[in-house]
Design a protein around this motif. Structure first.
Motif, PDB file in Angstrom:
ATOM      1  N   MET A  27       0.841  -1.205   0.000  1.00 33.90           N
ATOM      2  CA  MET A  27       0.000   0.000   0.000  1.00 33.90           C
ATOM      3  C   MET A  27       0.870   1.247   0.000  1.00 33.90           C
ATOM      4  SD  MET A  27      -3.096   0.691  -0.376  1.00 33.90           S
ATOM      5  CE  MET A  27      -3.770   2.312  -0.660  1.00 33.90           C
ATOM      6  N   GLY A  28       2.036   1.167   0.619  1.00 32.22           N
ATOM      7  CA  GLY A  28       2.983   2.282   0.561  1.00 32.22           C
ATOM      8  C   GLY A  28       3.413   2.566  -0.865  1.00 32.22           C
ATOM      9  N   VAL A  29       3.594   1.510  -1.650  1.00 34.50           N
ATOM     10  CA  VAL A  29       3.957   1.673  -3.066  1.00 34.50           C
ATOM     11  C   VAL A  29       2.815   2.347  -3.821  1.00 34.50           C
ATOM     12  CG1 VAL A  29       4.507   0.424  -5.199  1.00 34.50           C
ATOM     13  CG2 VAL A  29       5.541  -0.287  -3.029  1.00 34.50           C
ATOM     14  N   VAL A  30       1.583   1.938  -3.542  1.00 31.51           N
ATOM     15  CA  VAL A  30       0.422   2.558  -4.187  1.00 31.51           C
ATOM     16  C   VAL A  30       0.368   4.047  -3.848  1.00 31.51           C
ATOM     17  CG1 VAL A  30      -2.109   2.632  -4.274  1.00 31.51           C
ATOM     18  CG2 VAL A  30      -0.923   0.421  -4.242  1.00 31.51           C
ATOM     19  N   THR A  31       0.559   4.370  -2.583  1.00 31.77           N
ATOM     20  CA  THR A  31       0.515   5.769  -2.151  1.00 31.77           C
ATOM     21  C   THR A  31       1.615   6.578  -2.831  1.00 31.77           C
ATOM     22  OG1 THR A  31      -0.402   5.065  -0.034  1.00 31.77           O
ATOM     23  CG2 THR A  31       0.497   7.281  -0.130  1.00 31.77           C
ATOM     24  N   GLU A  32       2.803   6.011  -2.959  1.00 32.70           N
ATOM     25  CA  GLU A  32       3.891   6.703  -3.661  1.00 32.70           C
ATOM     26  C   GLU A  32       3.529   6.955  -5.121  1.00 32.70           C
ATOM     27  OE1 GLU A  32       7.575   4.560  -3.151  1.00 32.70           O
ATOM     28  OE2 GLU A  32       7.390   4.628  -0.962  1.00 32.70           O
ATOM     29  N   ARG A  33       2.904   5.963  -5.773  1.00 31.76           N
ATOM     30  CA  ARG A  33       2.487   6.150  -7.171  1.00 31.76           C
ATOM     31  C   ARG A  33       1.449   7.252  -7.288  1.00 31.76           C
ATOM     32  NH1 ARG A  33       1.905   0.263  -8.081  1.00 31.76           N
ATOM     33  NH2 ARG A  33      -0.308   0.693  -8.034  1.00 31.76           N
ATOM     34  N   LEU A  34       0.525   7.304  -6.337  1.00 30.74           N
ATOM     35  CA  LEU A  34      -0.493   8.359  -6.350  1.00 30.74           C
ATOM     36  C   LEU A  34       0.157   9.731  -6.197  1.00 30.74           C
ATOM     37  CD1 LEU A  34      -3.242   6.663  -4.162  1.00 30.74           C
ATOM     38  CD2 LEU A  34      -3.414   7.212  -6.597  1.00 30.74           C
ATOM     39  N   HIS A  35       1.067   9.852  -5.225  1.00 33.72           N
ATOM     40  CA  HIS A  35       1.774  11.122  -5.039  1.00 33.72           C
ATOM     41  C   HIS A  35       2.522  11.509  -6.303  1.00 33.72           C
ATOM     42  CE1 HIS A  35       1.171  12.365  -0.907  1.00 33.72           C
ATOM     43  NE2 HIS A  35       1.383  11.135  -0.479  1.00 33.72           N
TER      44      HIS A  35
END
Length: 190
Positions: A126-134
């Motif tokens: 989920m941290g990877v997803v959040t980084e992609r969103l940012h």
């Protein structure tokens, strides 16, 4: 702002909705947000519930990202509601383009979006997803995207996330935890 005139056509194209048949009678329901074309709050909750049930069987993690357009009222006040609508459509498209096709993006409030990500191996995913969103939203607001509306209006988006597994988490608890995480991020912005 000539971009607003061009964007108006995109805004009109983004309006959607749906009809479905249930129990032999026609019922009107909005499967997608009429403005942005992403799912509605109800769609996100339904998908989150089903992902938590699947998670209980598979042991996989379910993640929720909560995204909020910072100072959105100022966009409407300074540029008008058409510009605000275009910002919401742009943000929705950036979010949708940053996640997997199986993830559900939903507009859950005026300027708030949720992403439901099922089948994650761990909370770190989920941290990877959040980084992609940012990255996607920062890229759009830096003007490197073909549509640099977010850059022109200095729009930023705060994002928080939470994860859980079926049997241990409820949809409401996950969304609440992601919302609180988003507010902690918003508090760190200058």
């Amino acid at each position: 702002m000539s971009r607003l005139r061009v964007g108006a056509a995109a805004l009109v194209a983004a309006f959607g909705g749906g009809m479905w048949w249930a129990s032999g009678r026609r019922r009107r329901t909005w499967r997608t947000d009429a403005l942005t074309g992403v799912a509605t709050r109800d769609g996100a909750l339904r998908h989150l519930r089903s992902e938590l049930v699947r998670s209980a069987r598979t042991g996989r993690v379910v993640g929720v990202a909560f995204c909020d357009v910072d100072a959105f009222k100022l966009v409407n006040d300074q540029h008008g509601h058409l510009a605000g609508d275009l910002v919401l459509v742009t943000v929705a498209h950036c979010i949708r383009d940053a996640v997997r096709p199986s993830d559900v993006v939903a507009r859950v409030g005026g300027d708030e979006f949720v992403v439901v990500c099922g089948g994650l191996r761990s909370s770190e995913d989920m941290g990877v997803v959040t980084e992609r969103l940012h990255a996607a939203l920062d890229c759009a607001s830096a003007g490197s995207d073909a549509s640099n509306l977010l850059h022109e209006m200095s729009v930023t988006v705060s994002i928080g996330s939470a994860t859980g597994r079926g049997g241990d988490a409820t949809p409401g608890a996950l969304i609440h935890a992601a919302d609180r995480s988003m507010y902690r991020q918003k508090g760190r912005r200058p």
